[in-house]
Design a protein around this motif. Structure first.
Motif, PDB file in Angstrom:
ATOM      1  N   PHE A  89      36.050  53.341  45.486  1.00  0.00           N
ATOM      2  CA  PHE A  89      36.092  51.435  46.106  1.00  0.00           C
ATOM      3  C   PHE A  89      34.726  50.842  46.376  1.00  0.00           C
ATOM      4  O   PHE A  89      34.920  50.032  46.615  1.00  0.00           O
ATOM      5  CB  PHE A  89      37.300  51.480  46.629  1.00  0.00           C
ATOM      6  CG  PHE A  89      38.906  51.354  45.840  1.00  0.00           C
ATOM      7  CD1 PHE A  89      39.222  50.734  44.849  1.00  0.00           C
ATOM      8  CD2 PHE A  89      39.490  51.982  46.311  1.00  0.00           C
ATOM      9  CE1 PHE A  89      40.566  51.062  44.384  1.00  0.00           C
ATOM     10  CE2 PHE A  89      40.488  53.227  45.463  1.00  0.00           C
ATOM     11  CZ  PHE A  89      41.282  52.525  44.756  1.00  0.00           C
ATOM     12  N   THR A  90      33.698  51.569  46.424  1.00  0.00           N
ATOM     13  CA  THR A  90      32.282  51.385  47.039  1.00  0.00           C
ATOM     14  C   THR A  90      32.069  50.296  46.679  1.00  0.00           C
ATOM     15  O   THR A  90      31.601  49.371  47.364  1.00  0.00           O
ATOM     16  CB  THR A  90      31.259  52.627  47.140  1.00  0.00           C
ATOM     17  OG1 THR A  90      32.185  53.855  47.986  1.00  0.00           O
ATOM     18  CG2 THR A  90      30.071  52.003  47.562  1.00  0.00           C
ATOM     19  N   PRO A  91      32.275  49.779  45.253  1.00  0.00           N
ATOM     20  CA  PRO A  91      31.698  48.799  44.703  1.00  0.00           C
ATOM     21  C   PRO A  91      32.045  47.528  44.997  1.00  0.00           C
ATOM     22  O   PRO A  91      31.548  46.343  45.361  1.00  0.00           O
ATOM     23  CB  PRO A  91      31.338  48.438  42.853  1.00  0.00           C
ATOM     24  CG  PRO A  91      32.080  50.214  42.646  1.00  0.00           C
ATOM     25  CD  PRO A  91      32.587  51.010  44.135  1.00  0.00           C
ATOM     26  N   TYR A  92      33.321  47.402  45.352  1.00  0.00           N
ATOM     27  CA  TYR A  92      33.926  46.407  46.147  1.00  0.00           C
ATOM     28  C   TYR A  92      33.787  46.152  47.511  1.00  0.00           C
ATOM     29  O   TYR A  92      33.730  44.879  47.875  1.00  0.00           O
ATOM     30  CB  TYR A  92      35.534  46.545  45.854  1.00  0.00           C
ATOM     31  CG  TYR A  92      36.079  46.937  45.179  1.00  0.00           C
ATOM     32  CD1 TYR A  92      36.223  45.283  43.672  1.00  0.00           C
ATOM     33  CD2 TYR A  92      36.764  47.488  44.247  1.00  0.00           C
ATOM     34  CE1 TYR A  92      37.205  45.817  42.513  1.00  0.00           C
ATOM     35  CE2 TYR A  92      37.171  47.944  42.974  1.00  0.00           C
ATOM     36  CZ  TYR A  92      37.122  46.747  42.347  1.00  0.00           C
ATOM     37  OH  TYR A  92      37.216  46.396  40.363  1.00  0.00           O
ATOM     38  N   ALA A 142      32.149  49.137  34.743  1.00  0.00           N
ATOM     39  CA  ALA A 142      33.184  48.821  33.611  1.00  0.00           C
ATOM     40  C   ALA A 142      34.295  49.725  34.281  1.00  0.00           C
ATOM     41  O   ALA A 142      34.365  50.877  34.328  1.00  0.00           O
ATOM     42  CB  ALA A 142      33.209  48.945  32.520  1.00  0.00           C
ATOM     43  N   GLY A 143      34.974  49.301  34.524  1.00  0.00           N
ATOM     44  CA  GLY A 143      36.195  49.821  35.331  1.00  0.00           C
ATOM     45  C   GLY A 143      37.020  50.404  34.170  1.00  0.00           C
ATOM     46  O   GLY A 143      37.398  49.812  33.297  1.00  0.00           O
ATOM     47  N   THR A 144      37.820  51.795  34.542  1.00  0.00           N
ATOM     48  CA  THR A 144      37.950  52.100  33.123  1.00  0.00           C
ATOM     49  C   THR A 144      39.941  52.893  33.565  1.00  0.00           C
ATOM     50  O   THR A 144      40.881  52.810  32.791  1.00  0.00           O
ATOM     51  CB  THR A 144      37.578  53.394  32.810  1.00  0.00           C
ATOM     52  OG1 THR A 144      37.616  54.838  34.220  1.00  0.00           O
ATOM     53  CG2 THR A 144      36.376  53.917  32.201  1.00  0.00           C
ATOM     54  N   TRP A 145      39.931  52.821  34.919  1.00  0.00           N
ATOM     55  CA  TRP A 145      41.316  53.152  35.961  1.00  0.00           C
ATOM     56  C   TRP A 145      41.014  52.539  37.040  1.00  0.00           C
ATOM     57  O   TRP A 145      40.857  52.393  38.174  1.00  0.00           O
ATOM     58  CB  TRP A 145      41.477  54.474  35.611  1.00  0.00           C
ATOM     59  CG  TRP A 145      42.693  54.721  35.768  1.00  0.00           C
ATOM     60  CD1 TRP A 145      44.080  54.597  36.223  1.00  0.00           C
ATOM     61  CD2 TRP A 145      43.516  54.943  37.428  1.00  0.00           C
ATOM     62  NE1 TRP A 145      45.440  55.285  36.720  1.00  0.00           N
ATOM     63  CE2 TRP A 145      44.742  54.935  37.531  1.00  0.00           C
ATOM     64  CE3 TRP A 145      42.561  54.112  38.680  1.00  0.00           C
ATOM     65  CZ2 TRP A 145      45.422  55.643  38.832  1.00  0.00           C
ATOM     66  CZ3 TRP A 145      43.140  54.508  39.984  1.00  0.00           C
ATOM     67  CH2 TRP A 145      44.421  54.631  40.572  1.00  0.00           C
ATOM     68  N   LEU A 183      50.542  48.040  47.264  1.00  0.00           N
ATOM     69  CA  LEU A 183      48.918  47.222  46.816  1.00  0.00           C
ATOM     70  C   LEU A 183      48.707  47.525  45.683  1.00  0.00           C
ATOM     71  O   LEU A 183      48.650  48.570  45.504  1.00  0.00           O
ATOM     72  CB  LEU A 183      48.214  47.552  48.638  1.00  0.00           C
ATOM     73  CG  LEU A 183      49.008  46.960  49.711  1.00  0.00           C
ATOM     74  CD1 LEU A 183      47.786  47.790  50.359  1.00  0.00           C
ATOM     75  CD2 LEU A 183      49.080  45.551  49.830  1.00  0.00           C
ATOM     76  N   PRO A 184      48.188  46.138  45.029  1.00  0.00           N
ATOM     77  CA  PRO A 184      47.822  46.249  43.442  1.00  0.00           C
ATOM     78  C   PRO A 184      46.516  47.239  43.494  1.00  0.00           C
ATOM     79  O   PRO A 184      45.799  47.174  44.962  1.00  0.00           O
ATOM     80  CB  PRO A 184      47.964  45.407  43.190  1.00  0.00           C
ATOM     81  CG  PRO A 184      47.282  44.372  44.531  1.00  0.00           C
ATOM     82  CD  PRO A 184      48.474  45.138  45.498  1.00  0.00           C
ATOM     83  N   VAL A 185      45.948  48.404  42.659  1.00  0.00           N
ATOM     84  CA  VAL A 185      44.196  49.021  42.411  1.00  0.00           C
ATOM     85  C   VAL A 185      44.365  48.149  42.396  1.00  0.00           C
ATOM     86  O   VAL A 185      44.344  47.749  40.793  1.00  0.00           O
ATOM     87  CB  VAL A 185      44.782  50.524  42.533  1.00  0.00           C
ATOM     88  CG1 VAL A 185      43.809  51.399  42.262  1.00  0.00           C
ATOM     89  CG2 VAL A 185      45.970  51.201  43.506  1.00  0.00           C
ATOM     90  N   LEU A 186      42.366  48.181  42.367  1.00  0.00           N
ATOM     91  CA  LEU A 186      41.270  47.674  41.726  1.00  0.00           C
ATOM     92  C   LEU A 186      41.038  48.429  41.184  1.00  0.00           C
ATOM     93  O   LEU A 186      40.968  49.758  40.914  1.00  0.00           O
ATOM     94  CB  LEU A 186      40.728  46.875  42.722  1.00  0.00           C
ATOM     95  CG  LEU A 186      40.858  45.677  44.038  1.00  0.00           C
ATOM     96  CD1 LEU A 186      39.881  45.072  44.724  1.00  0.00           C
ATOM     97  CD2 LEU A 186      41.673  44.459  42.992  1.00  0.00           C
ATOM     98  N   PRO A 187      40.691  48.124  39.404  1.00  0.00           N
ATOM     99  CA  PRO A 187      40.330  48.799  38.616  1.00  0.00           C
ATOM    100  C   PRO A 187      38.637  49.701  39.470  1.00  0.00           C
ATOM    101  O   PRO A 187      38.193  49.466  39.831  1.00  0.00           O
ATOM    102  CB  PRO A 187      39.306  47.482  37.629  1.00  0.00           C
ATOM    103  CG  PRO A 187      40.522  46.854  37.611  1.00  0.00           C
ATOM    104  CD  PRO A 187      40.564  46.703  38.967  1.00  0.00           C
ATOM    105  N   VAL A 188      38.902  50.942  38.421  1.00  0.00           N
ATOM    106  CA  VAL A 188      37.494  51.624  39.322  1.00  0.00           C
ATOM    107  C   VAL A 188      37.010  52.175  38.039  1.00  0.00           C
ATOM    108  O   VAL A 188      38.137  52.912  37.273  1.00  0.00           O
ATOM    109  CB  VAL A 188      37.381  53.026  40.841  1.00  0.00           C
ATOM    110  CG1 VAL A 188      37.790  51.423  41.500  1.00  0.00           C
ATOM    111  CG2 VAL A 188      38.953  53.644  40.357  1.00  0.00           C
ATOM    112  N   THR A 189      35.320  52.844  38.417  1.00  0.00           N
ATOM    113  CA  THR A 189      34.998  53.714  36.997  1.00  0.00           C
ATOM    114  C   THR A 189      35.498  55.355  37.149  1.00  0.00           C
ATOM    115  O   THR A 189      34.172  56.105  37.465  1.00  0.00           O
ATOM    116  CB  THR A 189      33.659  53.288  36.700  1.00  0.00           C
ATOM    117  OG1 THR A 189      33.707  51.756  36.874  1.00  0.00           O
ATOM    118  CG2 THR A 189      32.741  53.901  35.485  1.00  0.00           C
ATOM    119  N   ILE A 190      36.156  56.095  36.370  1.00  0.00           N
ATOM    120  CA  ILE A 190      36.873  57.390  36.841  1.00  0.00           C
ATOM    121  C   ILE A 190      36.764  57.951  35.909  1.00  0.00           C
ATOM    122  O   ILE A 190      36.729  59.619  35.624  1.00  0.00           O
ATOM    123  CB  ILE A 190      38.387  57.646  37.272  1.00  0.00           C
ATOM    124  CG1 ILE A 190      39.613  57.332  37.052  1.00  0.00           C
ATOM    125  CG2 ILE A 190      37.869  57.134  38.609  1.00  0.00           C
ATOM    126  CD1 ILE A 190      40.946  57.666  37.424  1.00  0.00           C
TER     127      ILE A 190
END
Length: 360
Positions: free
Chosen positions: A51-54, A302-305, A315-322
């Protein structure tokens, strides 16, 4: 007495302002420090670093609070920390001219990839002035839950030359065969398993299955693709364990460490890495010479998951690019895009690549 009381009140307010400023700066300073440290510091950090981008976006609060509280030292520290995190993240939103085609070619290919209307040659790779084009599609099927017809429709639309699948179950494989996948992509390395451990590699061109050597396991389908006009291309359907629990951390690390490095034949790593470009294990692959296709085209954020809502302890998980397509340094990137599939919690990823021509 009155003056001393007033002075004491002002001093207390200054102390509280300074404390507030540094309390805001401190967590971002720790995040930036851990992000720069080589290696997986701790299991929880492996989960958080995605979550570094956030964190980079939120870190703007540090210099803002320092400015409002008039704490000069905290302001300088906050600006420096935001700059460090931005330097880690922002390049992913900028196209890499060294890793992609010139602007005109990239724009044309990007439009085609987004619309899914650019046709590949029926039994051979489309030709580019720099070499044959290879179109790669990857999808995580969420334990085989994706309706086979939906995936096959996406294959018909995008016309990939290579398809890498993760979480491929025997039932899903039978469904895909029945829906016509093997007529579109007749060559394959099928390693279907119940649950989340299966994978597959399907191609338009002849395929020579291979096995990953090293600490990783062989559930990640791999093979050499015989692309007309190019040297054989090694492709891996990447899917290390998800680091959801401490017990799976070693499996995750070994799965990434066992991936082949870009040496010898041209290589492409495509799939669900369960890791972002901020994870040290992926950064090692990039340091070895691989290039992330999304990063090269400026689509690296661009988040993929998770594509669908996914909660962690309420807690809702924010989209990340994995999910990634990592390409050999000899490969250029024409386009990258993400596509929706029903049921699964991942977005499918699609890349148009330009391979080096075969040596004559």
């Amino acid at each position: 007495m009155t003056k001393r009381t007033a002075g004491g009140g002002a001093g207390c307010r200054n102390l509280l302002r300074g404390l507030l400023a540094w309390l805001v700066v401190a967590p971002f300073a720790l995040w930036a420090l851990l992000r720069l440290v080589p290696g997986d510091v701790h299991f929880r950090w492996v989960q958080l670093v995605a979550f570094t981008p956030y964190a980079a976006l939120a870190s703007v609060a540090a210099p803002v609070v320092a400015l409002l509280t008039r704490r000069r030292a905290a302001l300088v520290a906050g600006v420096a920390i935001t700059g460090v995190l931005a330097a880690c993240v922002l390049p992913r939103a900028l196209s890499d001219r060294d890793g992609a085609l010139p602007d005109q070619g990239r724009a044309e290919a990007g439009t085609a990839a987004a619309a899914g209307t650019a046709a590949a040659a029926g039994t051979r790779a489309a030709q580019d002035t720099r070499g044959p084009v290879l179109r790669v599609l990857s999808a995580n099927l969420l334990k085989g839950s994706v309706p086979p017809a939906a995936l096959v429709d996406l294959v018909r639309t995008l016309r990939p030359d290579v398809l890498t699948l993760q979480e491929l179950t025997p039932e899903a494989l039978d469904g895909l065969r029945g829906a016509g996948l093997t007529r579109l992509l007749p060559y394959g390395d099928e390693r279907a398993q119940e649950g989340s451990g299966g994978s597959g590699l399907f191609t338009r061109f002849p395929l020579r299955p291979e096995t990953i050597t090293g600490p990783g396991d062989s559930r990640q389908a791999q093979g050499g693709v015989e692309v007309p006009g190019a040297e054989p291309v090694g492709v891996v359907s990447v899917h290390p364990c998800a680091p959801r629990y401490v017990a799976r951390l070693a499996c995750w690390a070994d799965g990434l460490a066992g991936l082949p490095l870009p040496a010898g034949q041209v290589r492409i790593l495509s799939g669900d890495f369960n890791a972002t470009l901020d994870h040290d294990r992926v950064r090692r692959l990039l340091d070895a010479g691989y290039r992330d296709a999304a990063d090269a085209t400026g689509d690296g954020l661009a988040g993929t998951w998770p594509y669908r809502q996914w909660d962690f302890r309420g807690l809702p998980v924010l989209p990340v690019t994995i999910d990634h397509v990592l390409v050999d340094p000899r490969v250029a990137v024409r386009a990258f895009g993400v596509h929706r599939l029903p049921v699964t919690d991942h977005r499918a990823i699609f890349a148009e690549l330009v391979l080096p021509p075969a040596r004559t």
